[in-house]
Design a protein around this motif. Structure first.
Motif, PDB file in Angstrom:
ATOM      1  N   THR A  97      29.017  44.237  41.591  1.00  0.00           N
ATOM      2  CA  THR A  97      28.176  44.087  42.809  1.00  0.00           C
ATOM      3  C   THR A  97      28.968  43.630  43.946  1.00  0.00           C
ATOM      4  N   LEU A  98      30.153  43.169  43.856  1.00  0.00           N
ATOM      5  CA  LEU A  98      31.024  42.789  44.852  1.00  0.00           C
ATOM      6  C   LEU A  98      31.674  44.031  45.505  1.00  0.00           C
ATOM      7  N   ALA A  99      32.070  43.651  46.963  1.00  0.00           N
ATOM      8  CA  ALA A  99      32.622  44.634  47.564  1.00  0.00           C
ATOM      9  C   ALA A  99      34.008  44.534  47.354  1.00  0.00           C
ATOM     10  N   HIS A 100      34.833  45.945  47.487  1.00  0.00           N
ATOM     11  CA  HIS A 100      36.193  46.303  47.200  1.00  0.00           C
ATOM     12  C   HIS A 100      36.987  46.385  48.535  1.00  0.00           C
ATOM     13  N   ALA A 101      37.917  45.768  48.879  1.00  0.00           N
ATOM     14  CA  ALA A 101      39.024  46.247  49.904  1.00  0.00           C
ATOM     15  C   ALA A 101      40.400  46.478  49.593  1.00  0.00           C
ATOM     16  N   ILE A 102      40.830  47.319  50.448  1.00  0.00           N
ATOM     17  CA  ILE A 102      42.437  47.618  50.306  1.00  0.00           C
ATOM     18  C   ILE A 102      43.056  46.321  51.099  1.00  0.00           C
ATOM     19  N   MET A 103      43.353  45.542  50.219  1.00  0.00           N
ATOM     20  CA  MET A 103      44.211  44.497  50.747  1.00  0.00           C
ATOM     21  C   MET A 103      45.408  44.175  49.536  1.00  0.00           C
ATOM     22  N   LYS A 104      46.741  44.063  50.016  1.00  0.00           N
ATOM     23  CA  LYS A 104      47.767  44.052  49.347  1.00  0.00           C
ATOM     24  C   LYS A 104      47.933  42.454  48.662  1.00  0.00           C
ATOM     25  N   CYS A 105      47.882  42.428  47.451  1.00  0.00           N
ATOM     26  CA  CYS A 105      47.903  41.168  46.717  1.00  0.00           C
ATOM     27  C   CYS A 105      49.373  40.516  46.958  1.00  0.00           C
ATOM     28  N   PRO A 106      49.487  39.328  47.407  1.00  0.00           N
ATOM     29  CA  PRO A 106      50.853  38.436  47.620  1.00  0.00           C
ATOM     30  C   PRO A 106      51.420  38.336  46.301  1.00  0.00           C
ATOM     31  N   LYS A 107      50.995  38.190  45.322  1.00  0.00           N
ATOM     32  CA  LYS A 107      51.541  38.098  43.824  1.00  0.00           C
ATOM     33  C   LYS A 107      52.013  39.358  43.361  1.00  0.00           C
ATOM     34  N   CYS A 108      51.570  40.450  43.199  1.00  0.00           N
ATOM     35  CA  CYS A 108      51.604  41.398  42.313  1.00  0.00           C
ATOM     36  C   CYS A 108      51.673  43.000  43.093  1.00  0.00           C
ATOM     37  N   ASP A 109      51.320  42.899  44.366  1.00  0.00           N
ATOM     38  CA  ASP A 109      51.399  43.869  45.413  1.00  0.00           C
ATOM     39  C   ASP A 109      50.327  45.019  44.999  1.00  0.00           C
ATOM     40  N   HIS A 110      49.394  44.873  44.019  1.00  0.00           N
ATOM     41  CA  HIS A 110      48.338  45.857  44.252  1.00  0.00           C
ATOM     42  C   HIS A 110      47.530  45.802  45.092  1.00  0.00           C
ATOM     43  N   GLU A 111      46.795  46.812  45.561  1.00  0.00           N
ATOM     44  CA  GLU A 111      46.161  46.911  46.853  1.00  0.00           C
ATOM     45  C   GLU A 111      44.766  47.051  46.621  1.00  0.00           C
ATOM     46  N   ASP A 112      43.994  46.602  45.461  1.00  0.00           N
ATOM     47  CA  ASP A 112      42.870  46.832  45.418  1.00  0.00           C
ATOM     48  C   ASP A 112      42.287  45.154  44.782  1.00  0.00           C
ATOM     49  N   ALA A 113      41.248  44.890  45.785  1.00  0.00           N
ATOM     50  CA  ALA A 113      40.795  43.420  45.713  1.00  0.00           C
ATOM     51  C   ALA A 113      39.123  43.443  46.106  1.00  0.00           C
ATOM     52  N   LEU A 166      37.001  34.607  54.316  1.00  0.00           N
ATOM     53  CA  LEU A 166      36.561  35.649  53.170  1.00  0.00           C
ATOM     54  C   LEU A 166      37.811  35.389  52.349  1.00  0.00           C
ATOM     55  N   PHE A 167      37.275  35.473  51.120  1.00  0.00           N
ATOM     56  CA  PHE A 167      38.396  35.326  49.912  1.00  0.00           C
ATOM     57  C   PHE A 167      38.616  36.726  49.346  1.00  0.00           C
ATOM     58  N   TYR A 168      39.695  36.865  48.618  1.00  0.00           N
ATOM     59  CA  TYR A 168      40.012  38.005  48.164  1.00  0.00           C
ATOM     60  C   TYR A 168      40.667  37.669  46.559  1.00  0.00           C
ATOM     61  N   VAL A 169      40.118  38.589  45.697  1.00  0.00           N
ATOM     62  CA  VAL A 169      40.702  38.464  44.443  1.00  0.00           C
ATOM     63  C   VAL A 169      41.148  39.782  43.644  1.00  0.00           C
ATOM     64  N   CYS A 170      42.601  39.688  43.459  1.00  0.00           N
ATOM     65  CA  CYS A 170      43.251  40.993  43.113  1.00  0.00           C
ATOM     66  C   CYS A 170      42.504  41.418  41.799  1.00  0.00           C
ATOM     67  N   CYS A 171      42.193  42.689  41.831  1.00  0.00           N
ATOM     68  CA  CYS A 171      41.586  43.287  40.497  1.00  0.00           C
ATOM     69  C   CYS A 171      42.576  43.421  39.283  1.00  0.00           C
ATOM     70  N   LYS A 172      43.891  43.369  39.744  1.00  0.00           N
ATOM     71  CA  LYS A 172      44.955  43.441  38.637  1.00  0.00           C
ATOM     72  C   LYS A 172      45.348  42.180  37.881  1.00  0.00           C
ATOM     73  N   CYS A 173      45.608  41.274  38.772  1.00  0.00           N
ATOM     74  CA  CYS A 173      46.163  39.918  38.330  1.00  0.00           C
ATOM     75  C   CYS A 173      45.274  38.669  38.460  1.00  0.00           C
ATOM     76  N   ASN A 174      44.013  38.968  38.902  1.00  0.00           N
ATOM     77  CA  ASN A 174      42.988  37.661  39.362  1.00  0.00           C
ATOM     78  C   ASN A 174      43.425  36.654  40.296  1.00  0.00           C
ATOM     79  N   HIS A 175      44.591  37.008  41.199  1.00  0.00           N
ATOM     80  CA  HIS A 175      44.978  36.034  42.160  1.00  0.00           C
ATOM     81  C   HIS A 175      44.079  35.827  43.121  1.00  0.00           C
TER      82      HIS A 175
END
Length: 121
Positions: A67-83, A99-108
């Motif tokens: 239900t949450l929206a996704h954005a192309i935002m680079k994670c500062p911890k793992c450089d993954h671009e889906d959040a 707005l808070f972002y949560v990385c889909c790969k590492c949950n940062h």
């Protein structure tokens, strides 16, 4: 410290009042003629609350929430671009929308790095 005072004759609340004849602060009843000299000159105290910086809160499993929206935002911890992104839930009027972002790969959890710079730059 300011505290409540009560009339010793009718038990109503005493209110601070300046007595111009005696040139001093008194607590006076509004229902009867009773008044008493103020021992403490503090009649009002304004406690300012310190406002903490917005925090992300609980963010486990947000990456898998459909239900949450996704954005192309680079994670500062793992450089993954889906959040996934969500809005700050504090309803304070003196803060802007965060707005808070949560990385889909590492949950940062992180905010947009562009917000860290002062406005006008």
């Amino acid at each position: 410290m300011a505290s409540l005072h009560f009339c010793s004759e009718c038990n109503n609340l005493l209110y601070p009042k300046a007595d111009p004849d005696r040139r001093q602060l008194v607590y006076a009843c509004r229902m009867c003629p009773y008044d008493e000299n103020a021992t403490n000159m503090c009649v009002y105290r304004n406690d300012l609350l310190t406002i903490t910086k917005e925090q992300a809160g609980e963010t486990r499993d947000l990456g898998s929430d459909p239900t949450l929206a996704h954005a192309i935002m680079k994670c500062p911890k793992c450089d993954h671009e889906d959040a996934v992104l969500y809005q700050d839930q504090s309803k304070r009027t003196e803060t802007r929308m965060i707005l808070f972002y949560v990385c889909c790969k590492c949950n940062h959890s992180y905010t947009d790095p562009a917000l860290e710079q002062p406005l006008g730059e």
